[in-house]
Design a protein around this motif. Structure first.
Motif, short mmCIF file in Angstrom:
data_model
loop_
_atom_site.label_atom_id
_atom_site.label_comp_id
_atom_site.label_asym_id
_atom_site.label_seq_id
_atom_site.Cartn_x
_atom_site.Cartn_y
_atom_site.Cartn_z
N ARG A 213 0.83 -1.21 0.00
CA ARG A 213 0.00 0.00 0.00
C ARG A 213 0.86 1.26 0.00
O ARG A 213 0.59 2.22 -0.71
CB ARG A 213 -0.93 -0.01 1.21
CG ARG A 213 -2.02 -1.06 1.15
CD ARG A 213 -3.04 -0.91 2.26
NE ARG A 213 -2.49 -1.22 3.57
CZ ARG A 213 -2.32 -0.35 4.54
NH1 ARG A 213 -2.65 0.92 4.35
NH2 ARG A 213 -1.83 -0.72 5.70
N PHE A 214 1.92 1.23 0.80
CA PHE A 214 2.80 2.39 0.86
C PHE A 214 3.55 2.59 -0.46
O PHE A 214 3.76 3.73 -0.89
CB PHE A 214 3.80 2.23 2.00
CG PHE A 214 4.80 3.35 2.09
CD1 PHE A 214 4.41 4.60 2.55
CD2 PHE A 214 6.11 3.16 1.69
CE1 PHE A 214 5.33 5.64 2.62
CE2 PHE A 214 7.03 4.19 1.76
CZ PHE A 214 6.65 5.43 2.22
N THR A 215 3.94 1.50 -1.09
CA THR A 215 4.64 1.61 -2.38
C THR A 215 3.76 2.29 -3.42
O THR A 215 4.21 3.19 -4.14
CB THR A 215 5.07 0.22 -2.87
OG1 THR A 215 5.99 -0.35 -1.93
CG2 THR A 215 5.73 0.31 -4.23
N MET A 216 2.50 1.88 -3.50
CA MET A 216 1.59 2.48 -4.48
C MET A 216 1.32 3.95 -4.15
O MET A 216 1.30 4.81 -5.04
CB MET A 216 0.27 1.70 -4.53
CG MET A 216 0.45 0.24 -4.89
SD MET A 216 1.43 0.00 -6.39
CE MET A 216 2.15 -1.60 -6.09
N ASP A 217 1.16 4.24 -2.86
CA ASP A 217 0.93 5.64 -2.45
C ASP A 217 2.15 6.51 -2.74
O ASP A 217 2.02 7.67 -3.15
CB ASP A 217 0.60 5.71 -0.97
CG ASP A 217 -0.80 5.19 -0.66
OD1 ASP A 217 -1.59 5.04 -1.61
OD2 ASP A 217 -1.09 4.96 0.53
N THR A 218 3.34 5.95 -2.54
CA THR A 218 4.56 6.72 -2.76
C THR A 218 4.79 6.97 -4.25
O THR A 218 5.22 8.07 -4.64
CB THR A 218 5.77 5.98 -2.16
OG1 THR A 218 5.55 5.79 -0.76
CG2 THR A 218 7.04 6.79 -2.35
N MET A 219 4.49 6.00 -5.08
CA MET A 219 4.61 6.21 -6.52
C MET A 219 3.61 7.28 -6.96
O MET A 219 3.94 8.16 -7.77
CB MET A 219 4.35 4.90 -7.27
CG MET A 219 5.33 3.78 -6.96
SD MET A 219 7.03 4.14 -7.49
CE MET A 219 6.88 3.94 -9.26
N VAL A 249 -3.31 7.38 -6.78
CA VAL A 249 -3.30 8.79 -7.17
C VAL A 249 -4.58 9.46 -6.70
O VAL A 249 -4.56 10.57 -6.15
CB VAL A 249 -3.13 8.93 -8.70
CG1 VAL A 249 -3.43 10.36 -9.14
CG2 VAL A 249 -1.72 8.55 -9.11
N GLN A 250 -5.71 8.79 -6.89
CA GLN A 250 -6.98 9.35 -6.43
C GLN A 250 -7.02 9.46 -4.91
O GLN A 250 -7.49 10.45 -4.37
CB GLN A 250 -8.14 8.47 -6.92
CG GLN A 250 -8.30 8.45 -8.44
CD GLN A 250 -9.42 7.52 -8.87
OE1 GLN A 250 -9.79 6.59 -8.15
NE2 GLN A 250 -9.97 7.77 -10.05
#
Length: 273
Positions: A213-219, A249-250
């Motif tokens: 989850r953090f990886t996707m949020d950071t990207m 992103v959303q």
């Protein structure tokens, strides 16, 4: 005779005399209140009486003593678990078969994987030896460092990602949490994850894991604040997780105020490691 200083006009008190006080020394001051002092000493309100105010070091020492009175010894000193522990477990790591000798009690108390393997009737339990043939010695060394010191040191983001995954495999939430804390600090102001690292994190974690989850949020955070500018090749590498990044992103954009583009707080990822 020298010129004596003129007395101050009526209604104007003389300025207080400066008192030199070195760091760590106590100070004598007039008492102007009636209550117990910091340490519980009775202070009487009498005109002209004084008391010795404790120094910072005295206050800190007394606070530590008070706070540790009811704390079990094995809590204040985690290595107390090594008392009378003469049994050693040999852990063989990686293709080079690097051997580590680790105290059994300490190892089993911090890893459900090792506890289950060593307490079993299988070879690991009878030989007191565990083989991690697919492990990497540089990552496992961080785990050993954490076992005996409660922390570890590395400036390598790839090693931190692998440490998080190792903590998951070993069933060691404490080690895993520390690894994530360092990953978060690494990316607090801008995205330092590469496309390869993001895909690797996705492939080596469960869908609801904190790291994924953090990886996707950071990207997503990097795309929004401009700290991440993927090339055409990077977008091709990110193909398996592009949809997850767009969802993030959303999510990240909804939490921004005045286009400041701040990373989600650390507590947001405390639900589950």
């Amino acid at each position: 005779m020298g010129n004596a200083p003129n007395p101050p006009p009526d209604g104007f008190p003389s300025p207080p005399r400066p008192q030199s006080r070195r760091y760590g020394e106590g100070e004598t001051r007039p008492v102007k209140r009636t209550r117990e002092s910091l340490f519980g000493w009775d202070i009487e309100e009498e005109h002209g009486s004084s008391y010795n105010e404790p120094s910072y070091e005295e206050w800190k020492l007394e606070t530590m003593k008070t706070g540790l009175e009811d704390v079990p010894l094995n809590f204040s000193n985690p290595l107390c678990i090594l008392s009378d522990d003469n049994e050693i477990i040999h852990v063989v790591v990686g293709k080079d078969a690097t051997q580590w000798a680790i105290h059994r009690k300490l190892l089993c108390s911090q890893s459900n994987f090792f506890k289950t393997a060593i307490d079993s009737p299988f070879r690991e339990g009878t030989e007191n030896k565990v083989v991690l043939s697919e492990g990497q010695n540089d990552v496992f060394s961080l785990f050993v460092q954490w076992l005996y010191s409660g922390s570890f040191v590395t400036n390598s983001l790839p090693l931190l990602l692998q440490a998080y995954v190792l903590g998951d495999k070993l069933g060691s939430p404490g080690f895993q949490t520390l690894a994530f804390d360092k990953i978060y600090a690494f990316n607090i102001s801008s995205c330092h994850l590469t496309a390869e690292q993001a895909v690797w994190a996705s492939e080596n974690t469960l869908p609801d894991s904190t790291l994924r989850r953090f990886t996707m949020d950071t990207m997503a955070f990097g795309l929004l604040n401009g700290s991440l500018n993927p090339s055409h090749e990077d977008w091709e590498l990110l193909a398996p997780i592009q949809l997850d990044i767009l969802r993030s992103v959303q999510s990240v954009a909804k939490k921004q105020e005045h286009n400041t583009w701040k990373q989600k707080p650390r507590l947001h990822y405390n639900k589950a490691i």
